[in-house]
Scaffold this active site. Structure first.
Site, PDB file in Angstrom:
ATOM      1  N   ARG A 119       0.825  -8.720  13.498  1.00 38.15           N
ATOM      2  CA  ARG A 119       0.157  -7.477  12.795  1.00 38.15           C
ATOM      3  C   ARG A 119      -0.631  -8.281  11.606  1.00 38.15           C
ATOM      4  O   ARG A 119      -1.823  -7.651  11.384  1.00 38.15           O
ATOM      5  CB  ARG A 119       1.071  -6.863  12.023  1.00 38.15           C
ATOM      6  CG  ARG A 119       2.012  -5.823  12.726  1.00 38.15           C
ATOM      7  CD  ARG A 119       3.152  -5.105  12.448  1.00 38.15           C
ATOM      8  NE  ARG A 119       2.709  -4.114  11.466  1.00 38.15           N
ATOM      9  CZ  ARG A 119       3.312  -3.813  10.065  1.00 38.15           C
ATOM     10  NH1 ARG A 119       3.987  -4.761   9.796  1.00 38.15           N
ATOM     11  NH2 ARG A 119       2.995  -2.994   9.680  1.00 38.15           N
TER      12      ARG A 119
ATOM     13  N   LYS B 144       0.884  -1.161  -0.108  1.00 36.59           N
ATOM     14  CA  LYS B 144      -0.082  -0.152   0.053  1.00 36.59           C
ATOM     15  C   LYS B 144       0.977   1.591   0.111  1.00 36.59           C
ATOM     16  O   LYS B 144       0.561   2.138  -0.924  1.00 36.59           O
ATOM     17  CB  LYS B 144      -0.886   0.148   1.090  1.00 36.59           C
ATOM     18  CG  LYS B 144      -1.963  -0.980   1.395  1.00 36.59           C
ATOM     19  CD  LYS B 144      -2.964  -0.774   2.674  1.00 36.59           C
ATOM     20  CE  LYS B 144      -1.978  -0.888   3.988  1.00 36.59           C
ATOM     21  NZ  LYS B 144      -1.468  -2.313   4.315  1.00 36.59           N
TER      22      LYS B 144
ATOM     23  N   ARG C 181      11.348  -8.030   3.562  1.00 37.51           N
ATOM     24  CA  ARG C 181      11.329  -6.700   3.953  1.00 37.51           C
ATOM     25  C   ARG C 181      12.207  -6.391   5.262  1.00 37.51           C
ATOM     26  O   ARG C 181      12.653  -5.523   5.493  1.00 37.51           O
ATOM     27  CB  ARG C 181       9.742  -6.190   4.386  1.00 37.51           C
ATOM     28  CG  ARG C 181       9.841  -4.542   4.550  1.00 37.51           C
ATOM     29  CD  ARG C 181       8.422  -4.020   4.516  1.00 37.51           C
ATOM     30  NE  ARG C 181       7.837  -4.158   5.705  1.00 37.51           N
ATOM     31  CZ  ARG C 181       6.786  -3.883   5.793  1.00 37.51           C
ATOM     32  NH1 ARG C 181       5.724  -3.186   4.623  1.00 37.51           N
ATOM     33  NH2 ARG C 181       5.876  -4.074   6.881  1.00 37.51           N
TER      34      ARG C 181
ATOM     35  N   ARG D 125      -8.480   1.540  10.426  1.00 34.05           N
ATOM     36  CA  ARG D 125      -7.916   0.326  10.494  1.00 34.05           C
ATOM     37  C   ARG D 125      -8.897  -0.581  11.356  1.00 34.05           C
ATOM     38  O   ARG D 125      -8.560  -1.824  11.613  1.00 34.05           O
ATOM     39  CB  ARG D 125      -6.417   0.445  11.515  1.00 34.05           C
ATOM     40  CG  ARG D 125      -5.431  -0.633  11.463  1.00 34.05           C
ATOM     41  CD  ARG D 125      -4.632  -0.812  10.401  1.00 34.05           C
ATOM     42  NE  ARG D 125      -3.560  -1.254  10.412  1.00 34.05           N
ATOM     43  CZ  ARG D 125      -2.207  -0.662  10.105  1.00 34.05           C
ATOM     44  NH1 ARG D 125      -2.209   0.681   9.696  1.00 34.05           N
ATOM     45  NH2 ARG D 125      -1.078  -0.911  10.533  1.00 34.05           N
TER      46      ARG D 125
ATOM     47  N   ARG E 230      12.764  -1.266  10.388  1.00 35.23           N
ATOM     48  CA  ARG E 230      11.600  -1.123  11.381  1.00 35.23           C
ATOM     49  C   ARG E 230      11.968  -1.835  12.421  1.00 35.23           C
ATOM     50  O   ARG E 230      11.860  -2.988  12.313  1.00 35.23           O
ATOM     51  CB  ARG E 230      10.238  -1.087  10.449  1.00 35.23           C
ATOM     52  CG  ARG E 230       9.995  -0.184   9.579  1.00 35.23           C
ATOM     53  CD  ARG E 230       8.825  -0.381   9.000  1.00 35.23           C
ATOM     54  NE  ARG E 230       7.509  -0.665   9.699  1.00 35.23           N
ATOM     55  CZ  ARG E 230       6.533  -0.847   9.051  1.00 35.23           C
ATOM     56  NH1 ARG E 230       6.258  -0.415   7.928  1.00 35.23           N
ATOM     57  NH2 ARG E 230       5.347  -1.140   9.849  1.00 35.23           N
TER      58      ARG E 230
HETATM   59  P1  AMP Z   1       1.484   0.403   9.300  1.00 31.96           P
HETATM   60  O1  AMP Z   1       3.046   1.514   8.888  1.00 31.96           O
HETATM   61  O2  AMP Z   1       0.470   1.359   8.734  1.00 31.96           O
HETATM   62  O3  AMP Z   1       1.878  -0.772   8.899  1.00 31.96           O
HETATM   63  O4  AMP Z   1       1.493   0.936  10.803  1.00 31.96           O
HETATM   64  C1  AMP Z   1       2.573   0.439  11.625  1.00 31.96           C
HETATM   65  C2  AMP Z   1       1.717   0.571  13.050  1.00 31.96           C
HETATM   66  O5  AMP Z   1       1.271   1.757  13.496  1.00 31.96           O
HETATM   67  C3  AMP Z   1       0.691  -0.518  13.331  1.00 31.96           C
HETATM   68  O6  AMP Z   1       1.225  -1.870  13.478  1.00 31.96           O
HETATM   69  C4  AMP Z   1       0.040   0.026  14.530  1.00 31.96           C
HETATM   70  O7  AMP Z   1       0.579  -0.269  15.690  1.00 31.96           O
HETATM   71  C5  AMP Z   1       0.020   1.595  14.172  1.00 31.96           C
HETATM   72  N1  AMP Z   1      -0.983   2.069  13.356  1.00 31.96           N
HETATM   73  C6  AMP Z   1      -0.943   2.667  12.198  1.00 31.96           C
HETATM   74  N2  AMP Z   1      -1.975   3.015  11.666  1.00 31.96           N
HETATM   75  C7  AMP Z   1      -2.834   2.877  12.776  1.00 31.96           C
HETATM   76  C8  AMP Z   1      -4.239   2.863  12.947  1.00 31.96           C
HETATM   77  N3  AMP Z   1      -5.050   3.680  11.856  1.00 31.96           N
HETATM   78  N4  AMP Z   1      -4.975   2.475  14.137  1.00 31.96           N
HETATM   79  C9  AMP Z   1      -4.241   1.832  15.009  1.00 31.96           C
HETATM   80  N5  AMP Z   1      -2.768   1.792  14.876  1.00 31.96           N
HETATM   81  C10 AMP Z   1      -2.141   2.163  13.911  1.00 31.96           C
END
Ligand code: AMP
Length: 189
Positions: A144, A13, A127, A88, A133
């Site tokens: 996740r 994404k 990755r 989310r 990260r």
């Molecule tokens: P991402 O980069 O989108 O995979 O997000 C990394 C981490 O940030 C996730 O595993 C969550 O811990 C937190 N996170 C990101 N977006 C959200 C969201 N909309 N709601 C809750 N936690 C989020």
């Protein structure tokens, strides 16, 4: 144009959002990047969420909804935006609909990036380490994915129910996926 990008972690994404913002005048809003930056900068928000991110769990709906409510007020969002990683949960999706509705706006399209389980495992393994990260350990990635299935996948039906959902098979190379994305966009780039 207001787009929501949906799909499991590792579906690409973020990569596709970056490509699309280069092609179109859109802001790329990634809650994950915003939160990771806050952790890096050791802001009060960052200190609050670090252990949650490291565990692969979701921060509270209230926290991200408040964060996005402020972010969406910023000038760069006027030209349209891609929401990458938000909403989310169903509650976040409903909060977003309500938030936009209050100013007579709505999401134009939700793009669902679909990937098979096998391909996902391979991508996440690749990755790991490459992006440095702290939430990319095997355990965190699995958590996740579990959290995605449980909390985020219901949003696919939510947007389908509003006739806003488009599918993009996210297998193949980055350029191939990007072409498929361009093909499903209602407002053409
Ligand atoms: P991402 O980069 O989108 O995979 O997000 C990394 C981490 O940030 C996730 O595993 C969550 O811990 C937190 N996170 C990101 N977006 C959200 C969201 N909309 N709601 C809750 N936690 C989020």
């Amino acid at each position: 144009m207001k787009l929501v990008f949906l799909g499991p972690p590792g579906a690409g994404k973020g990569t596709q959002a970056k490509l699309l913002t280069e092609k179109m005048q859109l802001a790329h809003l990634s809650t994950g990047e915003m939160l990771r930056q806050a952790v890096k900068d050791q802001t009060p928000l960052g200190l609050q969420v670090k252990s949650i991110l490291d565990a692969g769990q979701l921060v509270s709906d209230q926290l991200v909804v408040d964060l996005m409510r402020e972010r969406l007020k910023q000038a760069d969002c006027k030209k349209g935006y891609i929401l990458d990683g938000f909403p989310r949960t169903l509650a976040q999706g409903e909060a977003l609909t309500k938030m936009l509705d209050e100013s007579g706006q709505k999401i134009d399209q939700a793009i669902y990036f679909e990937v098979s389980g096998d391909e996902l495992t391979e991508r996440l393994a690749n990755r790991r380490g490459a992006e440095a990260r702290t939430d990319d350990s095997v355990e965190t990635q699995l958590e996740r994915l579990r959290v995605y299935e449980e909390q985020t996948r219901p949003l696919v039906d939510y947007y389908q129910g509003q006739a806003l959902l488009s599918h993009v098979p996210a297998t193949g190379g980055i350029d191939q996926v990007f072409n498929k994305l361009l093909a499903v966009l209602k407002t053409k780039a």
